[in-house]
Design an enzyme around this catalytic site. Structure first.
Site, PDB file in Angstrom:
ATOM      1  N   GLU A 240      30.266  18.928  16.041  1.00 26.71           N
ATOM      2  CA  GLU A 240      29.624  20.756  16.076  1.00 26.71           C
ATOM      3  C   GLU A 240      30.271  21.840  16.374  1.00 26.71           C
ATOM      4  OE1 GLU A 240      25.180  22.091  15.641  1.00 26.71           O
ATOM      5  OE2 GLU A 240      25.972  21.339  17.894  1.00 26.71           O
TER       6      GLU A 240
ATOM      7  N   ASN B 199      20.167  30.248  20.687  1.00 21.33           N
ATOM      8  CA  ASN B 199      20.714  31.130  19.448  1.00 21.33           C
ATOM      9  C   ASN B 199      19.436  31.852  18.656  1.00 21.33           C
ATOM     10  OD1 ASN B 199      20.008  28.397  18.943  1.00 21.33           O
ATOM     11  ND2 ASN B 199      21.254  27.952  16.991  1.00 21.33           N
TER      12      ASN B 199
ATOM     13  N   GLU C 211      15.403  18.225  18.103  1.00 23.75           N
ATOM     14  CA  GLU C 211      16.683  18.708  16.680  1.00 23.75           C
ATOM     15  C   GLU C 211      17.660  19.112  17.943  1.00 23.75           C
ATOM     16  OE1 GLU C 211      19.239  20.864  15.430  1.00 23.75           O
ATOM     17  OE2 GLU C 211      18.196  22.083  15.440  1.00 23.75           O
TER      18      GLU C 211
ATOM     19  N   GLY D 192      18.257  21.246  21.247  1.00 24.51           N
ATOM     20  CA  GLY D 192      19.515  21.798  22.439  1.00 24.51           C
ATOM     21  C   GLY D 192      20.763  20.334  21.605  1.00 24.51           C
ATOM     22  N   SER D 193      21.578  19.621  22.942  1.00 24.55           N
ATOM     23  CA  SER D 193      22.730  19.153  22.562  1.00 24.55           C
ATOM     24  C   SER D 193      22.196  17.558  22.158  1.00 24.55           C
ATOM     25  CB  SER D 193      23.730  19.346  23.293  1.00 24.55           C
ATOM     26  OG  SER D 193      23.404  18.628  25.316  1.00 24.55           O
TER      27      SER D 193
ATOM     28  N   PRO E 166      12.658  28.908  28.421  1.00 23.00           N
ATOM     29  CA  PRO E 166      14.055  29.766  27.379  1.00 23.00           C
ATOM     30  C   PRO E 166      15.490  28.801  28.277  1.00 23.00           C
ATOM     31  CG  PRO E 166      12.988  31.353  29.194  1.00 23.00           C
ATOM     32  CD  PRO E 166      11.826  29.222  29.387  1.00 23.00           C
TER      33      PRO E 166
END
Length: 502
Positions: free
Chosen positions: A384, A158, A253, A231-232, A182
């Site tokens: 989320e 994102n 995060e 990420g998740s 990435p």
């Protein structure tokens, strides 16, 4: 075909290792433009030998980088910032083609990343430890800061340029090497970003593409020394568990579920514009997106109407056109958001606007900006969404709004619109999050730490805290000359246990 599109094909299935682009030897996977569904390139799955080579080169380059003066490193990082500015148009076009965001948003990332490099170049040059008052007269006691070694950066699709920039700037300023893995969706974008580092020692900054197996290998490797992951939650937990086996520092995060509180003292029309930006920026694919709106009953109807009007104004289309909202990054992501909306409707939500694919877009993974009226108990308020959804819940008071805002497993950011200072201060002090925005949603500042609480993760990016994330402290004590110390052997007999004394 534009020059950037041609370059994307040239960089397909390559890695950036030892200061050069090299063809990958692993399996190739197609990269699809989410606006057109056309194949625009490919990435290569890094194999073990390629990862081993990159890690060895990184550790070698790091030693030479740390041997430079702080001024030399700062000058080199300022040059990275210059190069990012020069590359912003090229990188922005590539990012739009890979993940769909409007070009304006994509081109902005390189400049924002450059700002972080300039900040950390100077911060690391002037902040290298401290001198303490000595515990022993005449000695020098101090703390010095040292790099961790080789940092593994795993960044999402994102904001790949921005988030890698935050991590790389702090890591390099602290004296580390860095290897980035990435997202599979934005591999070419990060490969093009590597041009900004071509003046640095070969191997200091490298890019290996691939899926989860590549990330797992880099994280678990005995010769990588820290991990920065976005990420998740499940993936973040796996990273933390793997790193813990070697006590590697981790920056994680994982997710956000940010509340957005609207109080009667705020100007509703302006708030609705800010809310639309907070909810629909990057098609809602932002970790700090406003995903839960708690609106005071006195302004609830006006706000819902105004927000829906703002949502309907947004132009949807290919990010290389004159648009405000691009597609979702993948077909899987759009299907996930569609399921969230369907579940909300099943639980009693009312769709005010949006809620479907645009009728005029036959190709691409587009979804309309969506405003829903909901209750706090609905599933949509407790996970989320990561899509263009704005679920709005009516509240009777600030007390209720704060209580519902805190009723979440996540604690990244939170917003409140109020022109009542007492309400603002209560929100700042009582909301359980790492960030609170009062009347100014989703802004960042290189000098201020970014990060969350609860299941959002751990660690901080930006600010002095972001630099500390990639350094270790060393205690140093220096005596000006070698002399006997009264604490040494033999111990005086008159200080022995009393029963043994004659």
């Amino acid at each position: 075909m534009t020059p950037t599109a041609t370059l994307m094909l040239e960089r397909s299935a390559q890695h950036f290792v030892d200061g050069q682009y090299l063809p990958g030897n692993g399996a190739r996977v197609a990269i699809i433009d989410p606006a057109t569904e056309a194949e625009i390139g490919s990435y290569a799955e890094a194999i073990e030998a390629e990862m081993e080579q990159a890690i060895a080169l990184a550790n070698q380059a790091q030693k030479g980088w740390w041997a430079l003066s702080a001024l030399e490193r700062a000058d080199a990082l300022h040059r990275v910032a210059d190069r990012l500015g020069e590359l912003s148009a090229q990188v922005g076009e590539c990012l739009t083609r890979e993940m769909g965001k409007p070009y304006r948003e994509a081109e902005w990332e390189a400049g924002a990343s450059a700002s972080a490099f300039r900040y950390y170049a100077e911060l690391a040059r002037q902040e290298h430890g401290r001198v303490a008052g000595p515990a022993i007269a005449g000695q020098l006691h101090m703390t010095i800061k040292e790099p961790l070694g080789t940092v593994v950066s795993i960044v999402p699709y994102n904001f790949p340029v921005l988030l890698f920039g935050w991590q790389a700037a702090a890591s390099l300023a602290a004296g580390n090497a860095i290897i980035v893995k990435p997202s599979e969706l934005t591999s070419l974008t990060l490969l093009l970003v590597m041009q900004a580092f071509d003046h640095l020692p070969a191997g200091l900054v490298q890019c290996l593409t691939g899926g989860a197996n590549v990330g797992r290998h880099l994280v678990a490797h005995p010769h990588t020394h820290a991990v920065a992951f976005t990420g998740s939650v499940p993936a973040g937990q796996a990273v933390a568990q793997s790193a813990a086996l070697r006590f590697k520092p981790v920056l994680i995060e994982a997710s956000g579920n940010d509340p957005f509180i609207v109080m009667p003292s705020s100007p509703v029309e302006i708030v609705a514009r800010g809310a639309a930006f907070a909810a629909f920026l990057n098609c809602g694919q932002v970790c700090t997106s406003a995903e839960r709106f708690y609106v005071h009953e006195d302004v609830y109807d006006r706000f819902v109407s105004a927000l829906a009007a703002e949502a309907r104004k947004l132009r949807i289309g290919n990010g290389l056109e004159c648009v405000d909202i691009g597609p979702m990054a993948s077909a899987r992501e759009r299907a996930r958001v569609e399921n969230i909306v369907a579940r909300a409707v099943e639980q009693g939500a009312r769709i005010v606007c949006g809620g479907k694919r645009p009728a005029d877009r036959e190709q691409g993974w587009f979804f309309e900006p969506t405003v829903l009226e909901v209750s706090h108990a609905m599933d949509i308020m407790h996970g989320e969404c990561f899509g263009p959804l704005a679920p709005v819940c009516k509240v009777r008071s600030l007390d209720e709004a704060i209580a519902l805002a805190n009723d979440s497993e996540f604690g990244l950011g939170a917003n409140i619109y109020t022109e009542n200072l007492a309400e603002a201060m209560r929100a700042v002090n009582e909301i359980e999050s790492g960030i609170v925005w009062v009347n100014t949603p989703l802004n960042d500042n290189d000098c201020v730490p970014f990060g969350g609480r609860k299941m959002t993760g751990q660690g901080r990016e930006l600010g002095i805290e972001g630099l500390e994330q990639f350094r270790r402290s060393k205690m140093v004590m220096i005596a000006p000359q070698a002399i006997d110390d009264p604490e040494w052997f033999p111990y005086p007999d008159d200080e022995a246990f009393p029963a043994t004394q004659q």
